[in-house]
Motif scaffolding. Structure first.
Motif, short mmCIF file in Angstrom:
data_model
loop_
_atom_site.label_atom_id
_atom_site.label_comp_id
_atom_site.label_asym_id
_atom_site.label_seq_id
_atom_site.Cartn_x
_atom_site.Cartn_y
_atom_site.Cartn_z
N ASN A 193 -8.25 35.10 28.43
CA ASN A 193 -7.06 34.59 29.11
C ASN A 193 -6.98 35.06 30.55
O ASN A 193 -7.49 36.12 30.89
N ARG A 194 -6.31 34.28 31.34
CA ARG A 194 -5.99 34.66 32.71
C ARG A 194 -4.50 35.02 32.72
O ARG A 194 -3.67 34.24 32.29
N ARG A 195 -4.18 36.24 33.19
CA ARG A 195 -2.78 36.64 33.28
C ARG A 195 -2.43 36.80 34.75
O ARG A 195 -3.26 37.24 35.55
N ILE A 196 -1.21 36.46 35.10
CA ILE A 196 -0.81 36.49 36.50
C ILE A 196 0.59 37.06 36.65
O ILE A 196 1.45 36.89 35.79
N GLY A 197 0.79 37.77 37.76
CA GLY A 197 2.11 38.29 38.11
C GLY A 197 2.40 37.95 39.56
O GLY A 197 1.49 37.75 40.37
N PHE A 198 3.67 37.88 39.90
CA PHE A 198 4.10 37.52 41.25
C PHE A 198 4.98 38.64 41.78
O PHE A 198 5.85 39.14 41.05
N ALA A 199 4.80 39.01 43.05
CA ALA A 199 5.58 40.11 43.61
C ALA A 199 5.97 39.81 45.05
O ALA A 199 5.25 39.12 45.78
N ALA A 200 7.12 40.33 45.44
CA ALA A 200 7.59 40.24 46.81
C ALA A 200 8.36 41.53 47.09
O ALA A 200 9.36 41.81 46.43
N GLY A 201 7.89 42.31 48.04
CA GLY A 201 8.50 43.60 48.33
C GLY A 201 9.84 43.49 49.04
O GLY A 201 10.19 42.44 49.60
N ARG A 248 4.65 30.87 42.74
CA ARG A 248 4.56 30.32 41.39
C ARG A 248 4.18 28.84 41.42
O ARG A 248 3.33 28.38 40.66
N GLU A 249 4.82 28.11 42.32
CA GLU A 249 4.56 26.66 42.40
C GLU A 249 3.15 26.40 42.93
O GLU A 249 2.45 25.51 42.43
N ALA A 250 2.71 27.15 43.94
CA ALA A 250 1.35 26.98 44.46
C ALA A 250 0.33 27.27 43.36
O ALA A 250 -0.67 26.56 43.22
N TYR A 251 0.59 28.29 42.57
CA TYR A 251 -0.31 28.60 41.45
C TYR A 251 -0.27 27.49 40.40
O TYR A 251 -1.30 27.06 39.89
N ARG A 252 0.92 27.03 40.06
CA ARG A 252 1.08 26.00 39.04
C ARG A 252 0.28 24.75 39.39
O ARG A 252 -0.39 24.15 38.54
N LEU A 253 0.34 24.34 40.64
CA LEU A 253 -0.34 23.12 41.07
C LEU A 253 -1.86 23.26 41.04
O LEU A 253 -2.57 22.26 40.99
N ASN A 254 -2.36 24.50 41.10
CA ASN A 254 -3.80 24.71 41.20
C ASN A 254 -4.37 25.58 40.09
O ASN A 254 -5.50 26.04 40.19
N GLN A 255 -3.62 25.82 39.03
CA GLN A 255 -4.07 26.76 38.00
C GLN A 255 -5.35 26.34 37.30
O GLN A 255 -6.11 27.19 36.83
#
Length: 123
Positions: A48-56, A73-80
């Motif tokens: 599996n590929r797992r992903i997390g998103f962060a913004a400081g 999240r949206e950029a990843y969704r469109l290109n996952q």
């Protein structure tokens, strides 16, 4: 009549949820950066590929940080479908993303993914 909007939700198996998972990727993973974002990559033992998103907090108040994470999240969704499996990823937004549009975010993500060899080669 009320219409239901179907939202995209990453399945739990595809998300980095716990702090210890994030810390493992930060500590042991390899990082790749450009002016818009940083990608941390750590191979995992599953398919599996797992992903997390962060913004400081440097990016601004919660509204701004949440927008940056939504863009990522949206950029990843469109290109996952273009990403390889078997890795843990963390996408961290940088200051220029605060004023960026989705097209710029997507372009930055794909550039970094190619640099990090995360993109599936076409056969």
């Amino acid at each position: 009549m009320i219409t239901m909007v179907k939202r995209f939700v990453l399945p739990k198996i595809s998300r980095l949820c716990q702090n210890k998972s994030f810390q493992a990727v930060y500590r042991s993973g390899k990082s790749y950066a450009n002016k818009n974002l940083v990608v941390y990559v750590l191979p995992n033992k599953s398919a599996n590929r797992r992903i997390g998103f962060a913004a400081g907090k440097r990016l601004g108040p919660a509204v701004v940080r949440n927008r940056v994470k939504r863009l990522l999240r949206e950029a990843y969704r469109l290109n996952q479908d273009k990403f390889i499996s078997g890795v843990d990823l963390i996408l961290v937004g940088r200051q220029p993303l605060v004023k960026a549009k989705l097209v710029q975010v997507t372009k930055s993500l794909l550039e970094l993914s190619a640099k990090a060899k995360l993109v599936v080669e076409k056969s």
